[in-house]
Design a protein around this motif. Structure first.
Motif: not given
Ligand SMILES: C[S@@+](CC[C@H](N)C(=O)[O-])C[C@H]1O[C@@H](n2cnc3c(N)ncnc32)[C@H](O)[C@@H]1O
Length: 264
Positions: A214-218
């Motif tokens: 999820r952090r990567l997607i942001i």
């Protein structure tokens, strides 16, 4: 440095920081979702395929898991070494450190995929033309693009932010992602009860990812120098202008476009 080269450099750095493909992010379940409603993973069994813009190789491994006979994987950035390292059946993959417009014109591929790539290329026309040349007659090109429709509020927020964030060094951007992560979790909780913007994507895709992904997607939204959000018309025109026929579009989770066309 030109926008196109800066974007490739940005991705090289991004994938060196986020190199793995664990969990739902690298799963066949997500691949089915990406291909739907036009294809299923079983359609790829025993096929010769290519992926343009392979990043860390998650789509390449999905193609292998689906039973592809051979995959040509193109990645022009410094992530090429990550791609190489992550591939699960290297004997069935040819990795090329080149941009999509240089895809060899072998003319025998059954499918070409480009997932989340063309919207990062300021002039994607030569890439679409190279895909056309590399396919066999009857071969199909499937692309997935950020959509303009369904993203109005999101773009109003993110576009001014990106003017700054695409210039930030990794540690500052990673810090900003951390700050944004927690309110986003709260937003997802609200999506369970309310018809909020991007609800479909939040519940069907984003929530299924691990906290790291999820952090990567942001990060992935804020980092690249160039990102275009396509209208349906622009998305289908991309393939129609590239001489593809039977071009069809799907508004995936109400926020993005899956487009598929066939080489006559
Ligand atoms: C958002 S990532 C998508 C990676 C992969 N398709 C996936 O879904 O995990 C976009 C990738 O396209 C690559 N890319 C950027 N410009 C490209 C070009 N002109 N030709 C081919 N790939 C390019 C970037 O280096 C980056 O790895």
């Amino acid at each position: 440095m030109k926008g196109k080269d800066r974007t490739i450099k940005d991705f090289g750095e991004q994938w060196l920081k986020y190199p793995d493909n664990e969990g739902y992010y690298g799963s066949l379940e997500l691949f089915s979702d990406i291909l739907s409603p036009f294809l299923e993973p079983k359609d790829i069994k025993d096929c010769r395929v290519a992926e343009i813009g392979s990043g860390t190789g998650r789509i390449v491994n999905m193609l292998l898991e689906a039973g592809a006979m051979h995959v040509v994987a193109l990645e022009p950035s410094d992530a090429f070494e990550v791609l190489h390292r992550n591939i699960k059946q290297p004997e069935e993959v040819t990795c090329l450190k080149i941009t999509g417009d240089k895809l060899p014109a072998q003319g025998d591929l059954d499918y070409i995929f480009s997932i989340g790539v063309l919207h990062h290329i300021p002039d994607p026309k030569p890439v679409v033309e190279a895909a056309f040349r590399a396919l066999r007659p009857g071969g199909r090109f499937l692309v997935w693009l950020y959509g303009k429709e369904g993203n109005g509020l999101y773009l109003a927020l993110i576009s001014p932010m990106r003017i700054l964030t695409k210039r930030l060094p990794h540690f500052m951007l990673a810090f900003l992602v951390e700050i944004m992560y927690w309110p986003l979790l709260l937003y997802i909780k609200c999506c369970h009860r309310l018809p909020l913007p991007l609800r479909g994507y939040m519940l069907s895709v984003f929530e299924k990812m691990s906290p790291e992904k999820r952090r990567l997607i942001i990060y992935d939204q804020l980092n690249p120098a160039y990102a275009k959000y396509y209208t349906r018309r622009e998305a289908e025109t991309l393939l129609i202008d590239g001489k593809f026929e039977n071009v069809r579009t799907h508004h995936r989770h109400g926020y993005s476009w899956t487009v598929i066309g066939t080489k006559p």
